[in-house]
Design an enzyme around this catalytic site. Structure first.
Site, PDB file in Angstrom:
ATOM      1  N   ASP A  91       0.843  -1.205   0.000  1.00  0.00           N
ATOM      2  CA  ASP A  91       0.000   0.000   0.000  1.00  0.00           C
ATOM      3  C   ASP A  91       0.879   1.256   0.000  1.00  0.00           C
ATOM      4  O   ASP A  91       0.458   2.327  -0.444  1.00  0.00           O
ATOM      5  CB  ASP A  91      -0.914   0.019   1.238  1.00  0.00           C
ATOM      6  CG  ASP A  91      -1.855  -1.180   1.250  1.00  0.00           C
ATOM      7  OD1 ASP A  91      -1.964  -1.857   0.212  1.00  0.00           O
ATOM      8  OD2 ASP A  91      -2.464  -1.432   2.301  1.00  0.00           O
ATOM      9  N   GLU A 217       6.424  -4.856  -8.328  1.00  0.00           N
ATOM     10  CA  GLU A 217       5.509  -4.417  -7.257  1.00  0.00           C
ATOM     11  C   GLU A 217       4.063  -4.817  -7.598  1.00  0.00           C
ATOM     12  O   GLU A 217       3.106  -4.213  -7.124  1.00  0.00           O
ATOM     13  CB  GLU A 217       5.646  -2.902  -7.084  1.00  0.00           C
ATOM     14  CG  GLU A 217       5.894  -2.381  -5.700  1.00  0.00           C
ATOM     15  CD  GLU A 217       7.071  -2.989  -4.930  1.00  0.00           C
ATOM     16  OE1 GLU A 217       8.028  -3.538  -5.520  1.00  0.00           O
ATOM     17  OE2 GLU A 217       7.010  -2.929  -3.702  1.00  0.00           O
ATOM     18  N   THR A 219       1.905  -6.994 -11.041  1.00  0.00           N
ATOM     19  CA  THR A 219       1.627  -6.719 -12.463  1.00  0.00           C
ATOM     20  C   THR A 219       0.271  -6.023 -12.646  1.00  0.00           C
ATOM     21  O   THR A 219      -0.551  -5.969 -11.728  1.00  0.00           O
ATOM     22  CB  THR A 219       1.584  -8.039 -13.267  1.00  0.00           C
ATOM     23  OG1 THR A 219       0.510  -8.839 -12.743  1.00  0.00           O
ATOM     24  CG2 THR A 219       2.894  -8.802 -13.183  1.00  0.00           C
TER      25      THR A 219
HETATM   26  C1  LIG Z   1      13.728  -5.913 -13.346  1.00  0.00           C
HETATM   27  C2  LIG Z   1      12.971  -6.549 -12.216  1.00  0.00           C
HETATM   28  C3  LIG Z   1      13.269  -6.190 -10.904  1.00  0.00           C
HETATM   29  C4  LIG Z   1      12.597  -6.797  -9.846  1.00  0.00           C
HETATM   30  N1  LIG Z   1      12.941  -6.461  -8.553  1.00  0.00           N
HETATM   31  C5  LIG Z   1      12.386  -7.151  -7.531  1.00  0.00           C
HETATM   32  C6  LIG Z   1      12.820  -6.934  -6.182  1.00  0.00           C
HETATM   33  O1  LIG Z   1      13.688  -6.104  -5.903  1.00  0.00           O
HETATM   34  N2  LIG Z   1      12.263  -7.672  -5.195  1.00  0.00           N
HETATM   35  C7  LIG Z   1      11.307  -8.613  -5.448  1.00  0.00           C
HETATM   36  O2  LIG Z   1      10.837  -9.265  -4.523  1.00  0.00           O
HETATM   37  N3  LIG Z   1      10.875  -8.828  -6.712  1.00  0.00           N
HETATM   38  C8  LIG Z   1      11.393  -8.136  -7.752  1.00  0.00           C
HETATM   39  N4  LIG Z   1      10.961  -8.388  -9.036  1.00  0.00           N
HETATM   40  C9  LIG Z   1       9.928  -9.410  -9.240  1.00  0.00           C
HETATM   41  C10 LIG Z   1       8.600  -8.812  -9.688  1.00  0.00           C
HETATM   42  O3  LIG Z   1       7.944  -8.178  -8.610  1.00  0.00           O
HETATM   43  C11 LIG Z   1       7.755  -9.973 -10.296  1.00  0.00           C
HETATM   44  O4  LIG Z   1       8.424 -10.425 -11.453  1.00  0.00           O
HETATM   45  C12 LIG Z   1       6.362  -9.505 -10.655  1.00  0.00           C
HETATM   46  O5  LIG Z   1       5.608  -9.160  -9.514  1.00  0.00           O
HETATM   47  C13 LIG Z   1       5.599 -10.578 -11.424  1.00  0.00           C
HETATM   48  O6  LIG Z   1       5.581 -11.774 -10.712  1.00  0.00           O
HETATM   49  P1  LIG Z   1       6.081 -13.114 -11.393  1.00  0.00           P
HETATM   50  O7  LIG Z   1       7.376 -12.858 -12.096  1.00  0.00           O
HETATM   51  O8  LIG Z   1       6.025 -14.167 -10.356  1.00  0.00           O
HETATM   52  O9  LIG Z   1       5.001 -13.368 -12.547  1.00  0.00           O
HETATM   53  P2  LIG Z   1       3.940 -14.510 -12.640  1.00  0.00           P
HETATM   54  O10 LIG Z   1       3.105 -14.545 -11.382  1.00  0.00           O
HETATM   55  O11 LIG Z   1       4.591 -15.758 -13.090  1.00  0.00           O
HETATM   56  O12 LIG Z   1       3.035 -13.914 -13.782  1.00  0.00           O
HETATM   57  C14 LIG Z   1       3.234 -14.120 -15.177  1.00  0.00           C
HETATM   58  C15 LIG Z   1       2.080 -13.452 -15.913  1.00  0.00           C
HETATM   59  O13 LIG Z   1       0.827 -14.063 -15.506  1.00  0.00           O
HETATM   60  C16 LIG Z   1      -0.056 -13.076 -15.016  1.00  0.00           C
HETATM   61  N5  LIG Z   1      -0.821 -13.601 -13.890  1.00  0.00           N
HETATM   62  C17 LIG Z   1      -0.352 -14.236 -12.784  1.00  0.00           C
HETATM   63  N6  LIG Z   1      -1.362 -14.550 -11.949  1.00  0.00           N
HETATM   64  C18 LIG Z   1      -2.500 -14.104 -12.539  1.00  0.00           C
HETATM   65  C19 LIG Z   1      -3.875 -14.120 -12.168  1.00  0.00           C
HETATM   66  N7  LIG Z   1      -4.293 -14.666 -11.023  1.00  0.00           N
HETATM   67  N8  LIG Z   1      -4.766 -13.559 -13.028  1.00  0.00           N
HETATM   68  C20 LIG Z   1      -4.355 -13.010 -14.196  1.00  0.00           C
HETATM   69  N9  LIG Z   1      -3.065 -12.952 -14.602  1.00  0.00           N
HETATM   70  C21 LIG Z   1      -2.155 -13.504 -13.784  1.00  0.00           C
HETATM   71  C22 LIG Z   1       0.834 -11.923 -14.556  1.00  0.00           C
HETATM   72  O14 LIG Z   1       0.137 -10.712 -14.531  1.00  0.00           O
HETATM   73  C23 LIG Z   1       1.928 -11.954 -15.599  1.00  0.00           C
HETATM   74  O15 LIG Z   1       1.515 -11.271 -16.764  1.00  0.00           O
HETATM   75  C24 LIG Z   1      11.600  -7.774 -10.098  1.00  0.00           C
HETATM   76  C25 LIG Z   1      11.296  -8.124 -11.424  1.00  0.00           C
HETATM   77  C26 LIG Z   1      11.966  -7.538 -12.469  1.00  0.00           C
HETATM   78  C27 LIG Z   1      11.605  -7.954 -13.886  1.00  0.00           C
END
Ligand SMILES: Cc1cc2nc3c(=O)[nH]c(=O)nc-3n(C[C@H](O)[C@H](O)[C@H](O)COP(=O)(O)OP(=O)(O)OC[C@H]3O[C@@H](n4cnc5c(N)ncnc54)[C@H](O)[C@@H]3O)c2cc1C
Length: 240
Positions: A91, A217, A219
């Site tokens: 938040d 933070e 998607t």
């Molecule tokens: C450059 C970069 C820096 C980052 N820095 C940090 C950091 O410092 N600390 C940290 O903790 N994380 C960090 N992250 C991680 C980032 O927060 C996650 O990659 C992001 O929140 C997406 O989660 P995921 O990769 O698990 O995607 P996934 O959950 O695998 O999602 C893949 C796709 O499916 C979609 N999706 C998933 N679930 C659903 C649903 N229920 N309904 C509809 N669509 C869905 C998502 O929207 C996305 O389009 C970083 C990522 C990047 C790329």
């Protein structure tokens, strides 16, 4: 832990980990972990689409131990509040990412507007958009979308500052600003054509940098899910 922003530059990182594997995510707490602690190593840095000045690391924790005072908050496990309490961190942080999107969007708008003026197409707020050059009409549409994300971001941040519950508003600001900045920076490349695509200008860099603001933070899809849950009064079990 993959994708750790500043993972190789930071002296300390905040790690979320469960205090009790049997309880799982409901027992997640936050710890300040020094990067020079035994068992903590940076495995590699990611090569990525944008924000290349920001390091994104893979960090390995292998039997890493930290002093008890490095625990943030209380050690008590509250299964009722559980994971939802930890999620409240967002938040505060989501409006900050939305603010990054607002800043990046503003920069792209300013460059684009200067280019339009130089090309002999100044933006005129006293005439209808449809009566102006097509590129100016597009600029006005982008700017109004940008302004909406700015207002939503101000509201979410103001609520956070004033300790008002703002989960829905934080997600609204992040969803709107993340989507707007992605569209806006790509449109700026399009409207500026060869100059926009060229590495001589920052527009191409900003188009690459913007996408992450719609991903980290939480998607776009996850923000929409949170907003829908809040508006419809559904739990995470009801609406996945
Ligand atoms: C450059 C970069 C820096 C980052 N820095 C940090 C950091 O410092 N600390 C940290 O903790 N994380 C960090 N992250 C991680 C980032 O927060 C996650 O990659 C992001 O929140 C997406 O989660 P995921 O990769 O698990 O995607 P996934 O959950 O695998 O999602 C893949 C796709 O499916 C979609 N999706 C998933 N679930 C659903 C649903 N229920 N309904 C509809 N669509 C869905 C998502 O929207 C996305 O389009 C970083 C990522 C990047 C790329």
């Amino acid at each position: 832990k993959i994708f750790v922003t500043c993972g190789s530059r930071a002296d300390h990182v905040v790690v979320w980990a469960t205090l009790d594997k049997a309880v799982g995510r409901a027992a997640i707490k936050r710890f300040v972990v020094p990067m020079n602690a035994d068992g903590v190593t940076v495995v590699r840095l990611e090569h990525k689409l944008g924000i290349k000045a920001s390091d994104t690391a893979v960090v390995r924790f292998d039997n890493a131990r930290v002093p008890a005072e490095n625990l943030l908050g209380t050690p008590e496990i509250n299964v009722k509040k559980g994971f939802g309490g930890v999620m409240q961190t967002f938040d505060n942080t989501r409006p900050l990412v939305a603010a990054m999107a607002v800043g990046l969007g503003r920069a792209a708008l300013e460059v684009l507007r200067a280019m339009l003026e130089e090309a002999g197409h100044p933006v005129d707020y006293d005439r209808p958009a449809a009566a102006q050059h097509a590129a100016v009409a597009e600029y006005l549409r982008l700017e109004s979308d940008w302004e909406a994300s700015w207002m939503l971001t101000l509201r979410a941040a103001w609520m956070a500052d004033n300790k008002l519950p703002n989960s829905a508003e934080a997600s609204m600001s992040k969803a709107k600003a993340g989507r707007t900045v992605t569209e806006l920076t790509n449109k700026a490349v399009e409207l500026a054509a060869t100059v926009g695509y060229s590495e001589t200008q920052l527009l191409e860099k900003w188009a690459r940098d913007s996408k992450i603001l719609d991903i980290f933070e939480g998607t776009q899809q996850i923000q929409q899910l949170i907003i829908a849950r809040r508006i419809l009064g559904k739990s995470s079990a009801d609406l996945k």
